[in-house]
Every structure is written in structure tokens, then in C-alpha cells.
Design an enzyme around this catalytic site. Structure first.
Site, mmCIF file in Angstrom:
data_model
loop_
_atom_site.group_PDB
_atom_site.id
_atom_site.type_symbol
_atom_site.label_atom_id
_atom_site.label_comp_id
_atom_site.label_asym_id
_atom_site.label_seq_id
_atom_site.Cartn_x
_atom_site.Cartn_y
_atom_site.Cartn_z
ATOM 1 C CE LYS A 48 -4.001 -1.931 -0.245
ATOM 2 N NZ LYS A 48 -4.910 -1.718 -1.368
HETATM 3 N N1 PMP Z 1 -3.553 -8.002 1.344
HETATM 4 C C1 PMP Z 1 -3.646 -7.080 2.315
HETATM 5 C C2 PMP Z 1 -3.083 -7.391 3.649
HETATM 6 C C3 PMP Z 1 -4.285 -5.853 2.057
HETATM 7 O O1 PMP Z 1 -4.379 -4.926 3.038
HETATM 8 C C4 PMP Z 1 -4.824 -5.629 0.769
HETATM 9 C C5 PMP Z 1 -5.518 -4.341 0.486
HETATM 10 N N2 PMP Z 1 -6.856 -4.217 0.901
HETATM 11 C C6 PMP Z 1 -4.725 -6.629 -0.207
HETATM 12 C C7 PMP Z 1 -4.070 -7.795 0.126
HETATM 13 C C8 PMP Z 1 -5.320 -6.510 -1.570
HETATM 14 O O2 PMP Z 1 -4.696 -5.533 -2.375
HETATM 15 P P1 PMP Z 1 -5.575 -4.656 -3.348
HETATM 16 O O3 PMP Z 1 -6.414 -3.743 -2.492
HETATM 17 O O4 PMP Z 1 -4.587 -3.895 -4.164
HETATM 18 O O5 PMP Z 1 -6.445 -5.536 -4.153
#
Ligand code: PMP
Length: 344
Positions: A48
Site C-alpha cells: 500500500k
Molecule cells: N492483502 C492485504 C493485507 C491488504 O491490506 C490488501 C488491500 N486491501 C490486499 C491484500 C489486496 O490488495 P488490493 O487492495 O490492491 O487488491
């Protein structure tokens, strides 16, 4: 010796360029070669960081942020941490509305990074005024000089990964990647990364990982949101009860669902076999690899890249706590792992 201090100017310069690490033991019985993109190497310990810096710097370029402005977001924790980190360095105030499903460690951590945190009930609908979406919207309306990151509906989320994660994986695999397997929450990671990779080679297969209790897989297959698919589950950051516009469903070839119990055990197994202390969704992504292998999706020439989104330290009171595992009934649900005995 050159008379120059070799230091980064600040922590934000370390975002991205995360390592690709071959998986060896956990993949022993699987067909193909498997490589993990280890996003815990970002300074905020998750993927992130990439979207936080990209979205905030785009807002700066558009003149939407100035010294002392406020940045608001809804988050399961990781995006919040990244925004808080970027806000500190750039001098912004950070307000976060988080779900009560988020681990206590994550909430304490956000507060330690200077964020103002509102904890909102997890199991209410998105249009309920108590939901973290509505709380964030209200705070945005009420706060002068604020921006709302809105990661589920912000196209810059996907763009961040199109510009960084995708090119990094292409370069690190020398273009030999055959499959990308990634968790889908907002869908920004998988969509942006896949868009870049498929522009280089349209034959690359892209597989999204979804949770039982989430609507993404069914929506991908039918084009309609089936509310019967929605029920509570434990994995944080994966799957959704609505359709995020930050996901490009066209670019994803298929979704696969994984369970809470198997994902938790698989995360613990990654730590014990590969020495990588990873988060819950890394376990989910690895669990998906095992299921895909059993479905004979891979062959001996496959070069599979799996994204491990964050670090295990964020889940000490969850998947890495035997008590928590026991309370969830995960030791009964899956007998692959014996409970650890404490030795005195
Ligand atoms: N794994 C974790 C621990 C996350 O915090 C997130 C984000 N919500 C994701 C996977 C998925 O990533 P994305 O939001 O880019 O689909």
C-alpha cells in the site's frame, strides 16, 4: 574513498523496488517455478506504500494539497499506515476510518504513526451512516482542505501498480513470467500489475484470489452482484461485499476462492518453511497456488509470480496466536498443523 554520505533523503525514497524471492520448500510438491514479490520490504511493510505515495503526489501536482491539509481514508490498516507515513514526511494531517475487524495491533500502530483513527462497525452495509465509508465521507465534507483517497474507487490506485509493480516484475523475471497470482481487495494491485504485464505479453495468465464470503469471483463470472455470497469472514484486506471500480475485471482471467482456516495455516507454513514472516493474505495467495496446482493449471515450464502483500508482525494477535487460531476452530478445521507446545 569517495567523500559522500550514502543515505536516502527520507524514508519515502525506499518505496517500491521490492525483491522477488524464489519459493523453494513450500512449493516442493507443486509443478513449475514459483517466485514471491515480497511487499513487506516496503518501508511501511506493505504494497500500500505504492498507492499512498502515488495518489498523494498526484494530488500535490493538481494543487489539491498544501502544507497542513488533511488526508482522509477508509482502510483495513495497511493503506492507513502508508498514508500516515507519507503524511508525516510531507506535513499533512491524516484521519482514518477503519473497520472493527482490523487487528488491535494495526489500530495501535496507526495511532503511533500520528493518525487520528475512527473505529467503525464491520458488519453494517456500506450505506449505513456508521460504516467506515460514510464516516470518511462525512469527515471529508466537514474538513476544509481535505482530500479523500477512496482507494476502492480511485483509478490512481491501479495506476500506481501499473507504473511500479508491473514493470518491476517484468524486469525481475526478464519477461519470462507465465502466471500472476494476486489477492484482490480494492483490486488495484492485480489490475494495475496485470495491465502492464499483459501489454508486454498478452498470454500471461492472471488469477485473482478471493475469499469465501466475498462477491468478487461470482461478479467476475456473472456480471451481477449476488448478495447471497456475502457473509462474515476473517481474512483482512481480501475480497469485498461491493464491486470496486479500482478493479479491472476484464484483465483478470479467473478468480479462485480460499478459506479462512487454510489461508491462516498456509501463512504459518510459509514462515516455517521459507523463513518469510508474512501476513494473512500472503497465506491466502499461497493457498491459492496449492489449489491451482491441484487443478493442473501449471506445467513444468510455468514461471509463477505470487504477490505477498504484507508482513506477519501485523497479525501477532491473530494468525500467529495459537489461542486465536483455537478460538476460531482452525485447529479442528485443518489438521495439517499441530498446535505448538510451549517449552519451559
Ligand atoms: N492483502 C492485504 C493485507 C491488504 O491490506 C490488501 C488491500 N486491501 C490486499 C491484500 C489486496 O490488495 P488490493 O487492495 O490492491 O487488491
Amino acid at each position: 574513498m569517495e567523500n559522500k554520505i550514502k543515505a536516502y533523503n527520507n524514508i519515502l525514497e525506499l518505496i517500491g523496488k521490492t525483491p522477488l524471492v524464489k519459493l523453494n520448500r513450500i512449493t516442493e510438491n507443486l509443478t513449475g517455478d514459483f517466485y514471491a514479490k515480497v511487499e513487506a520490504f516496503n518501508p511501511g511493510h506493505s504494497s500500500k506504500d505504492r498507492i499512498a505515495i502515488h495518489i498523494i503526489e498526484e494530488a500535490e501536482r493538481k494543487g489539491l494539497l498544501k502544507e497542513g491539509s488533511t488526508i482522509i481514508e477508509t482502510t483495513s490498516g495497511n493503506t492507513g499506515f502508508s498514508i500516515a507515513m507519507v503524511s508525516i514526511i510531507k506535513g499533512y494531517k491524516c484521519i482514518l476510518a477503519v473497520s472493527s475487524k482490523s487487528s488491535a495491533d494495526k489500530i495501535d500502530m496507526l495511532r503511533s504513526m500520528g493518525a487520528e483513527v475512527y473505529v467503525c462497525p464491520a458488519h453494517v452495509s456500506a450505506d449505513d451512516p456508521r460504516s467506515y465509508y460514510q464516516v470518511a465521507k462525512r469527515l471529508h465534507d466537514e474538513t476544509k482542505n481535505s482530500i479523500y483517497i477512496n482507494q476502492y474507487f480511485n483509478e490512481l490506485n491501479m495506476e500506481a501498480h501499473y507504473r511500479s509493480t508491473g514493470p518491476e516484475i517484468w524486469e525481475q523475471t526478464s519477461g519470462q513470467i507465465t502466471h500472476l497470482v494476486a489477492c484482490s481487495g480494492t483490486g488495484g494491485t492485480i489490475s494495475g500489475t496485470a495491465r502492464f504485464l499483459k501489454e508486454q505479453n498478452p498470454n500471461i495468465k492472471v488469477i485473482g484470489v478471493d475469499a469465501y464470503g466475498s462477491v468478487l469471483k461470482k461478479y467476475h463470472e456473472t456480471g451481477t452482484l449476488d448478495t447471497n455470497e456475502i457473509y462474515p469472514y476473517r481474512i483482512e484486506g481480501l475480497g469485498k461485499n461491493l464491486i470496486p471500480t479500482a478493479t479491472d475485471f476484464e484483465i483478470i482471467d479467473e478468480f479462485i476462492k480460499v478459506s479462512d482456516a487454510e489461508s491462516a495455516h498456509t501463512a504459518r507454513e510459509i514462515s516455517k518453511t521459507e523463513g518469510m514472516f508474512v501476513g494473512y493474505t500472503s497465506g491466502a495467495a499461497m493457498q491459492a497456488l496449492k489449489q491451482l496446482d491441484a487443478m493442473e493449471v501449471f506445467d513444468k515450464d510455468s514461471k509463477v509470480v505470487v504477490i505477498f502483500p504484507d508482513h506477519g508482525s501485523r497479525y501477532m494477535s491473530k494468525i500467529y496466536s495459537d489461542q486465536w487460531m483455537e478460538d476460531q476452530g482452525f485447529f479442528e478445521a485443518n489438521q495439517v498443523e499441530e498446535k505448538q507446545e510451549i517449552q519451559y
